[in-house]
Design a protein around this motif. Structure first.
Motif, mmCIF file in Angstrom:
data_model
loop_
_atom_site.group_PDB
_atom_site.id
_atom_site.type_symbol
_atom_site.label_atom_id
_atom_site.label_comp_id
_atom_site.label_asym_id
_atom_site.label_seq_id
_atom_site.Cartn_x
_atom_site.Cartn_y
_atom_site.Cartn_z
ATOM 1 N N GLU A 113 42.616 33.085 31.630
ATOM 2 C CA GLU A 113 43.797 33.025 31.215
ATOM 3 C C GLU A 113 44.533 33.944 31.945
ATOM 4 O O GLU A 113 45.919 33.319 32.276
ATOM 5 C CB GLU A 113 43.985 34.413 29.895
ATOM 6 C CG GLU A 113 43.242 33.728 28.828
ATOM 7 C CD GLU A 113 43.913 35.194 27.688
ATOM 8 O OE1 GLU A 113 44.580 35.533 27.397
ATOM 9 O OE2 GLU A 113 42.934 35.122 26.860
ATOM 10 N N LEU A 114 43.956 34.324 33.203
ATOM 11 C CA LEU A 114 45.119 35.153 33.984
ATOM 12 C C LEU A 114 44.963 33.789 34.706
ATOM 13 O O LEU A 114 46.228 33.345 36.314
ATOM 14 C CB LEU A 114 44.396 36.055 34.756
ATOM 15 C CG LEU A 114 45.065 37.048 35.669
ATOM 16 C CD1 LEU A 114 46.070 37.686 34.855
ATOM 17 C CD2 LEU A 114 44.470 37.923 36.068
ATOM 18 N N LYS A 115 44.623 32.620 35.643
ATOM 19 C CA LYS A 115 44.534 31.591 36.142
ATOM 20 C C LYS A 115 45.622 30.641 35.368
ATOM 21 O O LYS A 115 46.201 30.450 36.184
ATOM 22 C CB LYS A 115 43.219 30.599 36.347
ATOM 23 C CG LYS A 115 41.710 31.662 36.984
ATOM 24 C CD LYS A 115 41.097 30.997 36.895
ATOM 25 C CE LYS A 115 40.155 31.885 38.185
ATOM 26 N NZ LYS A 115 38.367 31.043 38.166
ATOM 27 N N LYS A 116 45.428 30.587 34.214
ATOM 28 C CA LYS A 116 46.713 30.109 33.528
ATOM 29 C C LYS A 116 48.135 29.978 34.015
ATOM 30 O O LYS A 116 48.259 29.694 33.976
ATOM 31 C CB LYS A 116 46.011 29.797 32.004
ATOM 32 C CG LYS A 116 45.300 28.753 31.978
ATOM 33 C CD LYS A 116 44.876 29.184 30.620
ATOM 34 C CE LYS A 116 43.611 27.908 30.258
ATOM 35 N NZ LYS A 116 43.086 27.858 28.961
ATOM 36 N N TRP A 117 48.394 31.424 33.508
ATOM 37 C CA TRP A 117 49.498 32.742 33.514
ATOM 38 C C TRP A 117 49.491 32.089 35.278
ATOM 39 O O TRP A 117 51.340 31.595 35.891
ATOM 40 C CB TRP A 117 49.753 34.043 33.666
ATOM 41 C CG TRP A 117 50.099 34.528 34.303
ATOM 42 C CD1 TRP A 117 51.783 34.789 33.216
ATOM 43 C CD2 TRP A 117 50.312 35.309 35.232
ATOM 44 N NE1 TRP A 117 52.888 34.783 34.129
ATOM 45 C CE2 TRP A 117 51.494 35.706 35.209
ATOM 46 C CE3 TRP A 117 50.010 35.095 36.193
ATOM 47 C CZ2 TRP A 117 52.640 36.306 36.706
ATOM 48 C CZ3 TRP A 117 50.966 35.991 37.795
ATOM 49 C CH2 TRP A 117 51.572 36.489 36.953
ATOM 50 N N ALA A 118 48.782 32.566 36.027
ATOM 51 C CA ALA A 118 49.402 31.846 37.798
ATOM 52 C C ALA A 118 49.866 30.774 37.931
ATOM 53 O O ALA A 118 50.815 30.744 39.160
ATOM 54 C CB ALA A 118 47.758 32.369 38.286
#
Length: 205
Positions: A113-118
């Motif tokens: 999820e954090l990678k998608k946000w980034a």
């Protein structure tokens, strides 16, 4: 007789002229209607595309709090996955193995999820852990049996206490709306990890 024939021809000619005038008028109305409706779709499409392209997070607008949180969350998430995978293989206690599997699985999902946000924010996440985190992993890897089990569970209790505190701060004080939502959404999972770690720790005494 000749007069009758001439009269009929004159009437026929008048009817023919009237019919042509009617067709011509109808066609002019149709072409007017088409020209007035055709261009209306173009501006609407442009407006729609403009609305879609204006959404998203800009990395330049992130606060110091946001950047500090997201960097720590990325590195901490990597460590939790690596430690959990290590426990799933090296632990001698079945409960510790299960704990490791659960924590690794949950943190992988949070990391994704954090990678998608980034990606959406055009923000570069850390690709490796801190030196201190790597040392903790290496030290744990060197342990065996009950020593490994105890060290891993103690680490999970302590780490998740720190994680929960950091995620609570972000959920309240963060500037970026999406990061605040991520922190709020992930908090219950972290609290569950700590609760399960404490249960396993108590059972091992």
């Amino acid at each position: 007789m000749k007069n009758s024939i001439l009269t009929l021809l004159a009437v026929a000619a008048m009817l023919s002229c009237n019919k042509k005038d009617t067709v011509s008028t109808d066609n002019s109305v149709d072409s007017t209607d088409m020209s007035s409706t055709a261009p209306m779709d173009s501006p609407q499409t442009l407006n729609d595309s403009a609305t879609v392209s204006s959404t998203g997070t800009d990395a330049n607008s992130l606060s110091t709090q946001d950047k500090s949180f997201v960097d720590a969350a990325a590195k901490g998430g990597m460590m939790e996955v690596m430690m959990g995978e290590l426990a799933a293989v090296n632990a001698s206690n079945a409960s510790v193995k299960s704990l490791g599997k659960m924590i690794a699985k949950d943190h992988k999902m949070a990391n994704d999820e954090l990678k998608k946000w980034a990606a959406a924010a055009n923000y570069s996440l850390p690709s490796t852990m801190d030196a201190s985190q790597q040392k903790m992993h290496d030290d744990l890897k060197a342990k065996k049996g009950a020593d490994f089990d105890k060290a891993y569970v103690d680490m999970m209790v302590n780490d998740h206490k720190k994680d929960i505190a950091a995620f609570k701060i972000q959920s309240k004080d963060g500037t970026d709306v999406n990061l605040k939502a991520f922190a709020t959404k992930t908090l219950p999972t972290l609290e569950n990890h700590m609760m399960e770690s404490e249960k396993v720790k108590s059972a091992m005494k």
